[in-house]
Design an enzyme around this catalytic site. Structure first.
Site, PDB file in Angstrom:
ATOM      1  N   GLU A  92       0.821  -1.209   0.000  1.00 24.05           N
ATOM      2  CA  GLU A  92       0.000   0.000   0.000  1.00 24.05           C
ATOM      3  C   GLU A  92       0.853   1.256   0.000  1.00 24.05           C
ATOM      4  O   GLU A  92       0.611   2.198  -0.756  1.00 24.05           O
ATOM      5  CB  GLU A  92      -0.917   0.039   1.229  1.00 24.05           C
ATOM      6  N   CYS A 102      -2.757  -2.721   7.477  1.00 24.20           N
ATOM      7  CA  CYS A 102      -2.356  -2.612   8.882  1.00 24.20           C
ATOM      8  C   CYS A 102      -2.574  -1.159   9.328  1.00 24.20           C
ATOM      9  O   CYS A 102      -2.936  -0.290   8.532  1.00 24.20           O
ATOM     10  CB  CYS A 102      -0.895  -3.021   9.045  1.00 24.20           C
TER      11      CYS A 102
END
Length: 151
Positions: free
Chosen positions: A55, A83
């Protein structure tokens, strides 16, 4: 359904990451017109960088391409629930929509664990869509870690 096409590209990035010995997670950033502008797979081991999650790498590349630290109107497709670090990066970049595949009960930062977008300190909350090709993404992760336990 175009979101499946974009998730397929993220799954391909995840497969490539797994082939490199990285945890198989892939991400794709799509601009407001629907064009893919960045994609990445995990590279934490390769780069010796704990922040080199798919990401973060895809967001960095999309911001460079856009010439801005903000990705207003953009969407992010990722194979695993981000996360807490990645969720914070998504909020900081002002990503409009987040699509993810598998949930992450251990380290997830969106619907599990930290739930970054639920905190009052979070300045931007994207629309979130989960479970996109989730079974395939989860199977890829399970296979990867099962192989690690055997070796």
């Amino acid at each position: 359904m175009v979101f499946r096409t974009h998730m397929e590209a993220a799954l391909q990035e995840a497969e490539a990451a797994g082939a490199r010995g990285e945890v198989p997670v892939g991400a794709v950033v799509v601009d407001p017109t629907g064009a893919v502008v960045a994609q990445a797979g995990n590279r934490t081991r390769e780069l010796s960088d704990p922040t080199a999650h798919a990401e973060v790498l895809a967001i960095r590349a999309a911001c460079a391409q856009a010439g801005s630290e903000r990705l207003i109107g953009y969407a992010l497709y990722v194979t695993l629930e981000p996360c807490a670090m990645c969720a914070a990066a998504i909020a900081a970049a002002r990503v409009a929509r987040l699509y993810y595949g598998a949930s992450d009960p251990k380290s997830g930062g969106v619907a599990q664990g930290a739930r970054v977008f639920s905190h009052p300190q979070c300045h931007h909350v994207p629309e979130v869509f989960d479970g996109i090709a989730g079974e395939r993404a989860e199977a890829m992760l399970k296979d990867f870690f099962a192989g690690k336990r055997k070796g």
